[in-house]
Design a protein around this motif. Sequence first.
Motif, PDB file in Angstrom:
ATOM      1  N   ARG A 198       0.838  -1.201   0.000  1.00 56.80           N
ATOM      2  CA  ARG A 198       0.000   0.000   0.000  1.00 56.80           C
ATOM      3  C   ARG A 198       0.874   1.252   0.000  1.00 56.80           C
ATOM      4  O   ARG A 198       1.896   1.315   0.666  1.00 56.80           O
ATOM      5  CB  ARG A 198      -0.930   0.014   1.209  1.00 56.80           C
ATOM      6  CG  ARG A 198      -1.983  -1.065   1.146  1.00 56.80           C
ATOM      7  CD  ARG A 198      -3.060  -0.850   2.190  1.00 56.80           C
ATOM      8  NE  ARG A 198      -4.079  -1.879   2.116  1.00 56.80           N
ATOM      9  CZ  ARG A 198      -5.082  -1.875   1.258  1.00 56.80           C
ATOM     10  NH1 ARG A 198      -5.204  -0.892   0.388  1.00 56.80           N
ATOM     11  NH2 ARG A 198      -5.976  -2.857   1.248  1.00 56.80           N
ATOM     12  N   LYS A 199       0.440   2.239  -0.773  1.00 59.15           N
ATOM     13  CA  LYS A 199       1.234   3.456  -0.909  1.00 59.15           C
ATOM     14  C   LYS A 199       1.098   4.322   0.333  1.00 59.15           C
ATOM     15  O   LYS A 199      -0.007   4.587   0.806  1.00 59.15           O
ATOM     16  CB  LYS A 199       0.787   4.228  -2.158  1.00 59.15           C
ATOM     17  CG  LYS A 199       1.663   5.413  -2.491  1.00 59.15           C
ATOM     18  CD  LYS A 199       1.462   5.878  -3.926  1.00 59.15           C
ATOM     19  CE  LYS A 199       0.042   6.287  -4.214  1.00 59.15           C
ATOM     20  NZ  LYS A 199      -0.107   6.859  -5.568  1.00 59.15           N
ATOM     21  N   ASP A 200       2.230   4.755   0.864  1.00 59.25           N
ATOM     22  CA  ASP A 200       2.284   5.654   2.021  1.00 59.25           C
ATOM     23  C   ASP A 200       2.740   7.023   1.514  1.00 59.25           C
ATOM     24  O   ASP A 200       3.893   7.192   1.118  1.00 59.25           O
ATOM     25  CB  ASP A 200       3.252   5.099   3.070  1.00 59.25           C
ATOM     26  CG  ASP A 200       3.263   5.928   4.350  1.00 59.25           C
ATOM     27  OD1 ASP A 200       3.796   5.441   5.362  1.00 59.25           O
ATOM     28  OD2 ASP A 200       2.756   7.083   4.333  1.00 59.25           O
ATOM     29  N   SER A 201       1.838   7.985   1.516  1.00 58.96           N
ATOM     30  CA  SER A 201       2.152   9.304   0.945  1.00 58.96           C
ATOM     31  C   SER A 201       3.258  10.031   1.692  1.00 58.96           C
ATOM     32  O   SER A 201       3.842  10.983   1.165  1.00 58.96           O
ATOM     33  CB  SER A 201       0.887  10.171   0.922  1.00 58.96           C
ATOM     34  OG  SER A 201       0.358  10.317   2.227  1.00 58.96           O
ATOM     35  N   SER A 202       3.551   9.581   2.899  1.00 59.96           N
ATOM     36  CA  SER A 202       4.608  10.244   3.684  1.00 59.96           C
ATOM     37  C   SER A 202       6.007   9.738   3.319  1.00 59.96           C
ATOM     38  O   SER A 202       7.001  10.279   3.793  1.00 59.96           O
ATOM     39  CB  SER A 202       4.360  10.027   5.179  1.00 59.96           C
ATOM     40  OG  SER A 202       4.503   8.655   5.529  1.00 59.96           O
ATOM     41  N   LYS A 203       6.071   8.697   2.476  1.00 60.98           N
ATOM     42  CA  LYS A 203       7.369   8.116   2.122  1.00 60.98           C
ATOM     43  C   LYS A 203       7.632   8.266   0.628  1.00 60.98           C
ATOM     44  O   LYS A 203       6.742   8.052  -0.191  1.00 60.98           O
ATOM     45  CB  LYS A 203       7.416   6.637   2.520  1.00 60.98           C
ATOM     46  CG  LYS A 203       7.301   6.402   4.017  1.00 60.98           C
ATOM     47  CD  LYS A 203       7.387   4.918   4.361  1.00 60.98           C
ATOM     48  CE  LYS A 203       7.310   4.700   5.860  1.00 60.98           C
ATOM     49  NZ  LYS A 203       7.385   3.254   6.219  1.00 60.98           N
ATOM     50  N   ASP A 262       5.933   4.509  -7.593  1.00 60.08           N
ATOM     51  CA  ASP A 262       4.615   4.821  -7.044  1.00 60.08           C
ATOM     52  C   ASP A 262       3.592   4.924  -8.164  1.00 60.08           C
ATOM     53  O   ASP A 262       3.782   5.644  -9.136  1.00 60.08           O
ATOM     54  CB  ASP A 262       4.658   6.151  -6.272  1.00 60.08           C
ATOM     55  CG  ASP A 262       5.166   5.976  -4.855  1.00 60.08           C
ATOM     56  OD1 ASP A 262       5.559   6.986  -4.234  1.00 60.08           O
ATOM     57  OD2 ASP A 262       5.163   4.830  -4.363  1.00 60.08           O
ATOM     58  N   TYR A 266      -0.422   1.600  -6.301  1.00 61.65           N
ATOM     59  CA  TYR A 266       0.248   1.073  -5.119  1.00 61.65           C
ATOM     60  C   TYR A 266       1.713   1.466  -5.235  1.00 61.65           C
ATOM     61  O   TYR A 266       2.129   2.061  -6.227  1.00 61.65           O
ATOM     62  CB  TYR A 266       0.137  -0.461  -5.047  1.00 61.65           C
ATOM     63  CG  TYR A 266      -1.237  -0.996  -4.771  1.00 61.65           C
ATOM     64  CD1 TYR A 266      -2.163  -1.197  -5.796  1.00 61.65           C
ATOM     65  CD2 TYR A 266      -1.637  -1.318  -3.477  1.00 61.65           C
ATOM     66  CE1 TYR A 266      -3.427  -1.691  -5.550  1.00 61.65           C
ATOM     67  CE2 TYR A 266      -2.905  -1.818  -3.207  1.00 61.65           C
ATOM     68  CZ  TYR A 266      -3.798  -2.004  -4.250  1.00 61.65           C
ATOM     69  OH  TYR A 266      -5.058  -2.498  -3.986  1.00 61.65           O
ATOM     70  N   THR A 267       2.487   1.107  -4.237  1.00 62.23           N
ATOM     71  CA  THR A 267       3.932   1.236  -4.354  1.00 62.23           C
ATOM     72  C   THR A 267       4.464  -0.100  -4.844  1.00 62.23           C
ATOM     73  O   THR A 267       4.257  -1.141  -4.205  1.00 62.23           O
ATOM     74  CB  THR A 267       4.573   1.595  -3.004  1.00 62.23           C
ATOM     75  OG1 THR A 267       4.197   2.927  -2.650  1.00 62.23           O
ATOM     76  CG2 THR A 267       6.089   1.525  -3.088  1.00 62.23           C
TER      77      THR A 267
END
Length: 458
Positions: free
Chosen positions: A315-320, A365, A368-369
Amino acid sequence: MRLPVFLLLLTMVFAASNSMGASKGEEEHQKIIDSGQIYDDPELQAYINRIGQSLVANSDKPKGKFTFTVLDSGVINAFAAPNGFIYVSRGLLPFMDSEEELAGVIGHEIGHVTGNHHGRRGRADITSKIVATTAYILTGSGDLAEASTMYGAELISGFGRDMELEADGLGAEYMYKTGYDPQALLEVIGVLKDQEQFQRVKARATGKPAGTYHGLYASHPRNDKRLQTVIRKAGELDLDEYVESPEQAGEFRRHIEGLVWGESVQGQREENRYYHSKLAFTFEHPEGWSVKSSSKAVVASSADGRTSLTITLRRKDSSKTPESVLKSSASGDFSEAAALEQAGLQGYCAIASSNGVAKRLAVIDYNYTYLLQGESADFAANDPVLLEIIKSFRPTHPKEKQAGTPRYIHYIQVPRGATFASIASSIRIPYAEDQLRLLNGMYPRGEPRTGDWIKVIR
Protein backbone atom coordinates in the motif's frame (compact mmCIF):
# COMPACT_ATOMS: atom_id res chain seq x y z
CA MET A 1 -15.41 -9.40 -29.94
CA ARG A 2 -15.27 -13.18 -30.29
CA LEU A 3 -15.12 -14.30 -26.66
CA PRO A 4 -18.87 -14.87 -26.00
CA VAL A 5 -19.00 -16.93 -29.20
CA PHE A 6 -16.00 -18.93 -28.08
CA LEU A 7 -17.51 -19.55 -24.66
CA LEU A 8 -20.75 -20.80 -26.14
CA LEU A 9 -18.95 -23.21 -28.44
CA LEU A 10 -16.72 -24.30 -25.57
CA THR A 11 -19.81 -25.23 -23.61
CA MET A 12 -20.88 -27.33 -26.58
CA VAL A 13 -17.51 -29.06 -26.70
CA PHE A 14 -17.35 -29.98 -23.06
CA ALA A 15 -20.96 -30.99 -22.74
CA ALA A 16 -20.63 -33.40 -25.63
CA SER A 17 -19.31 -36.58 -24.07
CA ASN A 18 -17.10 -38.11 -21.44
CA SER A 19 -15.46 -40.05 -24.25
CA MET A 20 -13.13 -37.09 -24.67
CA GLY A 21 -11.12 -38.55 -21.80
CA ALA A 22 -8.75 -36.87 -19.38
CA SER A 23 -6.14 -36.06 -22.02
CA LYS A 24 -8.71 -34.38 -24.25
CA GLY A 25 -10.10 -32.35 -21.36
CA GLU A 26 -6.61 -31.17 -20.48
CA GLU A 27 -5.92 -30.41 -24.13
CA GLU A 28 -9.02 -28.23 -24.43
CA HIS A 29 -8.18 -26.51 -21.15
CA GLN A 30 -4.72 -25.70 -22.45
CA LYS A 31 -6.31 -24.17 -25.55
CA ILE A 32 -8.23 -21.80 -23.29
CA ILE A 33 -5.03 -20.78 -21.54
CA ASP A 34 -3.06 -20.37 -24.76
CA SER A 35 -5.79 -18.25 -26.36
CA GLY A 36 -5.80 -15.77 -23.47
CA GLN A 37 -9.30 -16.56 -22.21
CA ILE A 38 -8.34 -16.64 -18.50
CA TYR A 39 -9.30 -13.58 -16.44
CA ASP A 40 -6.08 -11.92 -15.27
CA ASP A 41 -6.69 -11.71 -11.53
CA PRO A 42 -4.63 -14.29 -9.59
CA GLU A 43 -6.30 -13.42 -6.28
CA LEU A 44 -9.78 -13.97 -7.70
CA GLN A 45 -8.65 -17.21 -9.35
CA ALA A 46 -7.24 -18.41 -6.00
CA TYR A 47 -10.47 -17.43 -4.23
CA ILE A 48 -12.64 -19.39 -6.67
CA ASN A 49 -10.29 -22.36 -6.39
CA ARG A 50 -10.46 -22.29 -2.57
CA ILE A 51 -14.26 -22.36 -2.62
CA GLY A 52 -14.29 -25.12 -5.22
CA GLN A 53 -11.74 -27.34 -3.51
CA SER A 54 -13.51 -27.01 -0.14
CA LEU A 55 -16.74 -28.22 -1.80
CA VAL A 56 -14.91 -31.06 -3.55
CA ALA A 57 -13.49 -32.20 -0.21
CA ASN A 58 -17.08 -32.72 0.97
CA SER A 59 -18.35 -34.26 -2.27
CA ASP A 60 -18.77 -37.85 -3.44
CA LYS A 61 -15.30 -37.61 -5.01
CA PRO A 62 -13.22 -35.97 -2.23
CA LYS A 63 -9.96 -37.23 -3.75
CA GLY A 64 -10.89 -36.25 -7.29
CA LYS A 65 -8.84 -33.79 -9.31
CA PHE A 66 -10.79 -30.62 -10.07
CA THR A 67 -9.60 -27.46 -11.80
CA PHE A 68 -11.53 -24.20 -11.28
CA THR A 69 -11.04 -21.32 -13.69
CA VAL A 70 -12.51 -17.83 -14.16
CA LEU A 71 -12.94 -16.99 -17.85
CA ASP A 72 -12.56 -13.44 -19.09
CA SER A 73 -16.04 -13.27 -20.57
CA GLY A 74 -18.98 -10.98 -19.90
CA VAL A 75 -21.34 -13.90 -20.62
CA ILE A 76 -23.44 -14.98 -17.63
CA ASN A 77 -22.44 -18.62 -17.44
CA ALA A 78 -20.73 -21.42 -15.53
CA PHE A 79 -20.24 -24.95 -16.76
CA ALA A 80 -18.56 -28.25 -15.96
CA ALA A 81 -16.35 -30.15 -18.36
CA PRO A 82 -15.48 -33.83 -18.11
CA ASN A 83 -12.64 -34.79 -15.79
CA GLY A 84 -13.26 -32.03 -13.27
CA PHE A 85 -12.66 -28.88 -15.32
CA ILE A 86 -15.10 -26.25 -14.06
CA TYR A 87 -15.39 -22.76 -15.51
CA VAL A 88 -17.06 -19.63 -14.16
CA SER A 89 -17.45 -16.62 -16.43
CA ARG A 90 -16.43 -13.25 -15.05
CA GLY A 91 -19.82 -11.92 -16.22
CA LEU A 92 -21.69 -14.14 -13.76
CA LEU A 93 -19.88 -12.98 -10.61
CA PRO A 94 -21.37 -9.46 -10.19
CA PHE A 95 -24.88 -10.91 -9.99
CA MET A 96 -23.96 -12.90 -6.89
CA ASP A 97 -24.43 -11.26 -3.48
CA SER A 98 -22.33 -13.52 -1.30
CA GLU A 99 -19.77 -16.29 -1.20
CA GLU A 100 -22.58 -18.69 -0.33
CA GLU A 101 -24.35 -17.91 -3.60
CA LEU A 102 -21.10 -18.35 -5.51
CA ALA A 103 -20.60 -21.68 -3.72
CA GLY A 104 -24.08 -22.65 -4.91
CA VAL A 105 -23.07 -22.11 -8.55
CA ILE A 106 -19.81 -24.03 -8.15
CA GLY A 107 -21.44 -26.82 -6.14
CA HIS A 108 -24.05 -27.30 -8.87
CA GLU A 109 -21.32 -27.69 -11.50
CA ILE A 110 -19.37 -30.12 -9.28
CA GLY A 111 -22.60 -32.12 -9.06
CA HIS A 112 -22.62 -32.53 -12.84
CA VAL A 113 -19.15 -34.11 -12.62
CA THR A 114 -19.76 -36.35 -9.59
CA GLY A 115 -23.12 -37.38 -11.08
CA ASN A 116 -21.35 -38.44 -14.32
CA HIS A 117 -23.80 -36.38 -16.32
CA HIS A 118 -21.48 -36.04 -19.30
CA GLY A 119 -21.22 -39.81 -19.67
CA ARG A 120 -24.92 -40.35 -19.13
CA ARG A 121 -25.85 -37.75 -21.71
CA GLY A 122 -24.09 -39.71 -24.47
CA ARG A 123 -23.01 -37.27 -27.19
CA ALA A 124 -19.95 -39.17 -28.41
CA ASP A 125 -21.12 -39.14 -32.03
CA ILE A 126 -20.74 -35.38 -32.40
CA THR A 127 -17.67 -34.73 -30.24
CA SER A 128 -15.22 -34.54 -33.14
CA LYS A 129 -17.44 -32.08 -35.03
CA ILE A 130 -17.73 -29.78 -32.03
CA VAL A 131 -14.01 -29.87 -31.29
CA ALA A 132 -13.41 -28.84 -34.90
CA THR A 133 -15.92 -26.01 -34.50
CA THR A 134 -14.11 -24.78 -31.38
CA ALA A 135 -10.86 -24.62 -33.33
CA TYR A 136 -12.77 -22.70 -36.01
CA ILE A 137 -13.88 -20.10 -33.48
CA LEU A 138 -10.40 -19.88 -31.91
CA THR A 139 -8.97 -18.78 -35.24
CA GLY A 140 -11.21 -15.72 -35.11
CA SER A 141 -13.59 -16.64 -37.91
CA GLY A 142 -17.23 -17.69 -37.80
CA ASP A 143 -20.07 -16.34 -35.70
CA LEU A 144 -22.76 -17.48 -33.34
CA ALA A 145 -25.44 -17.80 -35.98
CA GLU A 146 -23.28 -20.10 -38.10
CA ALA A 147 -22.27 -22.21 -35.12
CA SER A 148 -25.77 -22.72 -33.76
CA THR A 149 -27.17 -23.45 -37.21
CA MET A 150 -24.50 -26.03 -37.98
CA TYR A 151 -24.98 -28.21 -34.94
CA GLY A 152 -28.33 -27.31 -33.44
CA ALA A 153 -29.53 -25.51 -30.35
CA GLU A 154 -30.10 -28.81 -28.52
CA LEU A 155 -26.34 -29.11 -27.99
CA ILE A 156 -26.31 -26.15 -25.63
CA SER A 157 -29.54 -26.85 -23.80
CA GLY A 158 -27.92 -28.28 -20.68
CA PHE A 159 -28.29 -31.75 -19.20
CA GLY A 160 -32.08 -31.97 -18.99
CA ARG A 161 -34.44 -31.34 -16.11
CA ASP A 162 -33.67 -34.47 -14.09
CA MET A 163 -29.90 -34.07 -14.24
CA GLU A 164 -30.11 -30.37 -13.40
CA LEU A 165 -32.24 -31.21 -10.38
CA GLU A 166 -29.78 -33.92 -9.34
CA ALA A 167 -26.89 -31.45 -9.69
CA ASP A 168 -28.77 -28.99 -7.48
CA GLY A 169 -29.34 -31.68 -4.86
CA LEU A 170 -25.70 -32.76 -4.90
CA GLY A 171 -24.48 -29.17 -4.87
CA ALA A 172 -26.75 -28.31 -1.93
CA GLU A 173 -25.45 -31.34 -0.04
CA TYR A 174 -21.81 -30.35 -0.64
CA MET A 175 -22.62 -26.79 0.46
CA TYR A 176 -24.18 -27.96 3.73
CA LYS A 177 -21.26 -30.27 4.54
CA THR A 178 -18.83 -27.41 3.86
CA GLY A 179 -20.66 -24.98 6.14
CA TYR A 180 -22.66 -22.98 3.58
CA ASP A 181 -26.43 -22.51 3.76
CA PRO A 182 -27.91 -24.56 0.87
CA GLN A 183 -30.84 -22.12 0.72
CA ALA A 184 -28.42 -19.75 -1.03
CA LEU A 185 -28.77 -21.96 -4.09
CA LEU A 186 -32.43 -20.92 -4.35
CA GLU A 187 -31.32 -17.28 -4.28
CA VAL A 188 -28.85 -17.94 -7.10
CA ILE A 189 -31.47 -19.57 -9.30
CA GLY A 190 -33.86 -16.71 -8.55
CA VAL A 191 -31.23 -14.19 -9.67
CA LEU A 192 -30.68 -16.14 -12.88
CA LYS A 193 -34.42 -16.38 -13.53
CA ASP A 194 -34.58 -12.58 -13.24
CA GLN A 195 -31.79 -12.37 -15.80
CA GLU A 196 -33.69 -14.72 -18.08
CA GLN A 197 -36.82 -12.58 -17.75
CA PHE A 198 -34.82 -9.48 -18.67
CA GLN A 199 -33.33 -11.24 -21.70
CA ARG A 200 -36.81 -12.14 -22.89
CA VAL A 201 -38.02 -8.55 -22.54
CA LYS A 202 -34.97 -7.32 -24.43
CA ALA A 203 -35.39 -10.00 -27.08
CA ARG A 204 -38.96 -8.94 -27.75
CA ALA A 205 -37.80 -5.35 -28.18
CA THR A 206 -34.96 -6.25 -30.56
CA GLY A 207 -36.50 -9.21 -32.36
CA LYS A 208 -33.55 -11.45 -31.43
CA PRO A 209 -33.70 -14.87 -29.70
CA ALA A 210 -33.28 -14.92 -25.91
CA GLY A 211 -30.61 -17.03 -24.25
CA THR A 212 -30.76 -18.85 -20.95
CA TYR A 213 -28.41 -20.24 -18.32
CA HIS A 214 -28.18 -23.99 -18.81
CA GLY A 215 -29.32 -24.88 -15.29
CA LEU A 216 -32.60 -22.97 -15.29
CA TYR A 217 -36.06 -24.43 -15.12
CA ALA A 218 -39.38 -23.31 -16.55
CA SER A 219 -40.70 -22.07 -13.20
CA HIS A 220 -39.25 -19.70 -10.62
CA PRO A 221 -37.50 -21.50 -7.72
CA ARG A 222 -40.03 -20.17 -5.22
CA ASN A 223 -42.69 -22.13 -7.13
CA ASP A 224 -40.66 -25.26 -7.89
CA LYS A 225 -41.57 -27.89 -5.28
CA ARG A 226 -39.10 -30.53 -6.50
CA LEU A 227 -36.22 -28.07 -6.31
CA GLN A 228 -37.22 -26.88 -2.85
CA THR A 229 -37.47 -30.49 -1.66
CA VAL A 230 -33.93 -31.53 -2.72
CA ILE A 231 -32.41 -28.40 -1.19
CA ARG A 232 -34.37 -28.82 2.05
CA LYS A 233 -33.19 -32.43 2.32
CA ALA A 234 -29.58 -31.28 2.07
CA GLY A 235 -30.12 -28.99 5.06
CA GLU A 236 -31.53 -31.88 7.10
CA LEU A 237 -28.47 -34.14 6.80
CA ASP A 238 -27.02 -35.42 10.07
CA LEU A 239 -23.42 -34.35 10.52
CA ASP A 240 -21.07 -35.64 13.22
CA GLU A 241 -20.20 -32.11 14.27
CA TYR A 242 -21.15 -28.51 13.59
CA VAL A 243 -19.41 -27.06 10.54
CA GLU A 244 -18.72 -23.33 10.65
CA SER A 245 -19.18 -21.34 7.46
CA PRO A 246 -15.84 -20.77 5.69
CA GLU A 247 -17.02 -17.37 4.45
CA GLN A 248 -14.88 -14.50 5.73
CA ALA A 249 -16.51 -11.12 6.29
CA GLY A 250 -15.84 -8.71 3.44
CA GLU A 251 -13.84 -11.13 1.29
CA PHE A 252 -16.48 -11.63 -1.39
CA ARG A 253 -17.04 -7.88 -1.75
CA ARG A 254 -13.30 -7.27 -1.97
CA HIS A 255 -13.04 -9.57 -4.99
CA ILE A 256 -16.08 -8.12 -6.74
CA GLU A 257 -14.99 -4.49 -6.19
CA GLY A 258 -13.16 -3.39 -9.33
CA LEU A 259 -14.23 -6.43 -11.37
CA VAL A 260 -14.36 -5.73 -15.10
CA TRP A 261 -17.89 -5.29 -16.43
CA GLY A 262 -18.90 -6.30 -19.95
CA GLU A 263 -16.28 -6.47 -22.67
CA SER A 264 -12.81 -7.74 -21.86
CA VAL A 265 -10.09 -5.16 -21.21
CA GLN A 266 -7.39 -7.62 -22.25
CA GLY A 267 -7.35 -6.74 -25.96
CA GLN A 268 -5.21 -4.68 -28.37
CA ARG A 269 -1.89 -5.60 -26.87
CA GLU A 270 1.66 -5.55 -28.15
CA GLU A 271 3.92 -8.57 -28.32
CA ASN A 272 6.68 -8.85 -25.71
CA ARG A 273 4.72 -6.68 -23.30
CA TYR A 274 2.98 -7.92 -20.18
CA TYR A 275 -0.34 -6.42 -19.05
CA HIS A 276 -1.94 -6.76 -15.64
CA SER A 277 -5.65 -6.13 -16.13
CA LYS A 278 -6.80 -5.50 -12.57
CA LEU A 279 -3.83 -3.36 -11.48
CA ALA A 280 -3.64 -1.68 -14.90
CA PHE A 281 0.13 -1.67 -15.35
CA THR A 282 2.32 -2.97 -18.15
CA PHE A 283 6.01 -3.48 -18.90
CA GLU A 284 8.07 -4.59 -21.87
CA HIS A 285 10.32 -7.65 -21.77
CA PRO A 286 12.84 -9.20 -24.18
CA GLU A 287 11.67 -11.73 -26.74
CA GLY A 288 11.68 -15.26 -25.36
CA TRP A 289 11.07 -14.21 -21.77
CA SER A 290 8.07 -15.59 -19.87
CA VAL A 291 5.92 -13.88 -17.24
CA LYS A 292 4.11 -15.68 -14.43
CA SER A 293 1.59 -13.95 -12.21
CA SER A 294 0.42 -15.10 -8.78
CA SER A 295 -1.37 -13.50 -5.85
CA LYS A 296 2.04 -12.64 -4.34
CA ALA A 297 4.22 -11.50 -7.25
CA VAL A 298 4.69 -11.07 -10.97
CA VAL A 299 7.92 -12.70 -12.15
CA ALA A 300 9.49 -12.17 -15.59
CA SER A 301 12.23 -14.67 -16.47
CA SER A 302 14.64 -15.21 -19.32
CA ALA A 303 14.34 -18.40 -21.36
CA ASP A 304 17.32 -19.98 -19.59
CA GLY A 305 16.04 -18.93 -16.16
CA ARG A 306 19.31 -17.19 -15.28
CA THR A 307 17.88 -13.65 -15.25
CA SER A 308 14.64 -12.50 -13.67
CA LEU A 309 12.67 -9.49 -12.48
CA THR A 310 10.22 -9.86 -9.60
CA ILE A 311 7.47 -7.30 -8.94
CA THR A 312 5.65 -7.09 -5.61
CA LEU A 313 3.50 -4.33 -4.16
CA ARG A 314 2.50 -2.67 -0.93
CA ARG A 315 0.00 0.00 0.00
CA LYS A 316 1.23 3.46 -0.91
CA ASP A 317 2.28 5.65 2.02
CA SER A 318 2.15 9.30 0.95
CA SER A 319 4.61 10.24 3.68
CA LYS A 320 7.37 8.12 2.12
CA THR A 321 9.26 8.73 -1.11
CA PRO A 322 10.27 5.93 -3.48
CA GLU A 323 13.88 6.54 -2.46
CA SER A 324 13.14 6.10 1.25
CA VAL A 325 11.11 2.95 0.59
CA LEU A 326 13.91 1.42 -1.49
CA LYS A 327 16.62 2.17 1.06
CA SER A 328 14.58 0.96 4.00
CA SER A 329 13.60 -2.32 2.33
CA ALA A 330 17.04 -3.31 1.00
CA SER A 331 20.46 -3.89 2.49
CA GLY A 332 24.03 -3.61 1.22
CA ASP A 333 25.94 -0.91 -0.60
CA PHE A 334 24.02 1.23 -3.09
CA SER A 335 25.40 2.42 -6.43
CA GLU A 336 24.13 3.95 -9.67
CA ALA A 337 21.17 5.39 -7.78
CA ALA A 338 18.82 7.59 -9.79
CA ALA A 339 15.33 9.00 -9.68
CA LEU A 340 12.82 7.65 -12.18
CA GLU A 341 10.15 9.66 -13.93
CA GLN A 342 8.23 7.71 -16.55
CA ALA A 343 4.72 8.06 -17.94
CA GLY A 344 3.84 10.42 -15.10
CA LEU A 345 5.05 7.99 -12.41
CA GLN A 346 7.71 8.80 -9.83
CA GLY A 347 10.26 6.21 -8.78
CA TYR A 348 13.78 5.46 -7.71
CA CYS A 349 16.28 2.78 -8.71
CA ALA A 350 19.73 1.60 -7.63
CA ILE A 351 22.06 -1.38 -7.56
CA ALA A 352 22.34 -3.01 -4.13
CA SER A 353 25.45 -5.12 -3.50
CA SER A 354 25.96 -7.44 -0.54
CA ASN A 355 28.33 -10.37 0.00
CA GLY A 356 29.43 -10.25 -3.61
CA VAL A 357 25.87 -10.40 -4.99
CA ALA A 358 24.39 -7.45 -6.87
CA LYS A 359 20.72 -6.79 -7.59
CA ARG A 360 18.94 -4.09 -9.57
CA LEU A 361 16.23 -2.56 -7.38
CA ALA A 362 13.50 -0.04 -8.09
CA VAL A 363 10.46 1.43 -6.36
CA ILE A 364 7.69 3.06 -8.41
CA ASP A 365 4.62 4.82 -7.04
CA TYR A 366 1.39 4.23 -8.95
CA ASN A 367 -1.94 2.99 -7.57
CA TYR A 368 0.25 1.07 -5.12
CA THR A 369 3.93 1.24 -4.35
CA TYR A 370 5.63 -1.31 -6.62
CA LEU A 371 8.92 -2.95 -5.63
CA LEU A 372 10.98 -4.35 -8.51
CA GLN A 373 13.97 -6.62 -7.96
CA GLY A 374 16.18 -7.83 -10.80
CA GLU A 375 18.86 -10.47 -10.49
CA SER A 376 21.04 -12.50 -12.81
CA ALA A 377 23.73 -15.16 -12.79
CA ASP A 378 25.71 -12.74 -14.98
CA PHE A 379 24.61 -9.43 -13.45
CA ALA A 380 27.12 -7.19 -15.22
CA ALA A 381 26.00 -8.39 -18.64
CA ASN A 382 22.27 -8.37 -17.93
CA ASP A 383 21.78 -5.32 -15.70
CA PRO A 384 21.11 -3.09 -18.76
CA VAL A 385 18.29 -5.48 -19.75
CA LEU A 386 16.80 -5.35 -16.25
CA LEU A 387 16.99 -1.56 -16.22
CA GLU A 388 15.21 -1.33 -19.58
CA ILE A 389 12.38 -3.49 -18.26
CA ILE A 390 12.06 -1.29 -15.19
CA LYS A 391 12.02 1.88 -17.29
CA SER A 392 9.25 0.41 -19.49
CA PHE A 393 6.89 0.01 -16.49
CA ARG A 394 3.88 2.30 -16.94
CA PRO A 395 0.09 2.49 -16.62
CA THR A 396 -1.90 0.58 -19.22
CA HIS A 397 -3.17 2.86 -22.00
CA PRO A 398 -6.91 2.91 -22.70
CA LYS A 399 -6.27 1.80 -26.28
CA GLU A 400 -4.59 -1.31 -24.89
CA LYS A 401 -7.71 -2.25 -23.00
CA GLN A 402 -10.58 -2.02 -25.43
CA ALA A 403 -12.38 0.21 -27.86
CA GLY A 404 -14.65 2.49 -25.86
CA THR A 405 -14.66 3.07 -22.13
CA PRO A 406 -13.74 0.17 -19.83
CA ARG A 407 -16.25 -0.30 -17.02
CA TYR A 408 -15.93 -1.83 -13.60
CA ILE A 409 -18.13 -2.91 -10.69
CA HIS A 410 -18.04 -0.67 -7.62
CA TYR A 411 -19.94 -0.59 -4.35
CA ILE A 412 -21.55 2.67 -3.19
CA GLN A 413 -23.90 3.72 -0.42
CA VAL A 414 -27.24 4.96 -1.67
CA PRO A 415 -27.58 8.76 -1.26
CA ARG A 416 -30.69 10.19 0.35
CA GLY A 417 -33.61 10.23 -2.06
CA ALA A 418 -31.80 8.30 -4.79
CA THR A 419 -33.56 5.68 -6.93
CA PHE A 420 -32.23 3.16 -9.41
CA ALA A 421 -33.42 5.46 -12.19
CA SER A 422 -31.55 8.48 -10.81
CA ILE A 423 -28.36 6.48 -10.19
CA ALA A 424 -28.59 4.90 -13.65
CA SER A 425 -28.93 8.30 -15.34
CA SER A 426 -25.16 8.82 -15.16
CA ILE A 427 -24.27 5.32 -16.43
CA ARG A 428 -23.90 5.38 -20.20
CA ILE A 429 -24.79 1.81 -21.06
CA PRO A 430 -27.92 0.30 -22.65
CA TYR A 431 -30.66 -0.68 -20.17
CA ALA A 432 -28.69 0.94 -17.33
CA GLU A 433 -31.56 0.90 -14.82
CA ASP A 434 -32.42 -2.72 -15.58
CA GLN A 435 -28.78 -3.72 -15.20
CA LEU A 436 -28.55 -2.02 -11.80
CA ARG A 437 -31.70 -3.76 -10.66
CA LEU A 438 -30.36 -7.14 -11.81
CA LEU A 439 -27.02 -6.56 -10.10
CA ASN A 440 -28.75 -5.81 -6.83
CA GLY A 441 -31.56 -8.37 -6.86
CA MET A 442 -34.39 -5.89 -7.41
CA TYR A 443 -35.56 -6.68 -10.92
CA PRO A 444 -38.04 -5.61 -12.22
CA ARG A 445 -39.20 -3.41 -9.32
CA GLY A 446 -38.22 -2.10 -5.89
CA GLU A 447 -35.96 0.70 -4.70
CA PRO A 448 -32.86 0.72 -2.46
CA ARG A 449 -32.96 2.36 0.94
CA THR A 450 -30.83 5.35 1.87
CA GLY A 451 -27.47 4.12 3.15
CA ASP A 452 -27.74 0.66 1.60
CA TRP A 453 -24.65 -0.65 -0.15
CA ILE A 454 -25.36 -1.42 -3.80
CA LYS A 455 -23.31 -2.37 -6.85
CA VAL A 456 -22.97 0.13 -9.69
CA ILE A 457 -21.14 0.19 -13.02
CA ARG A 458 -18.54 2.88 -13.65
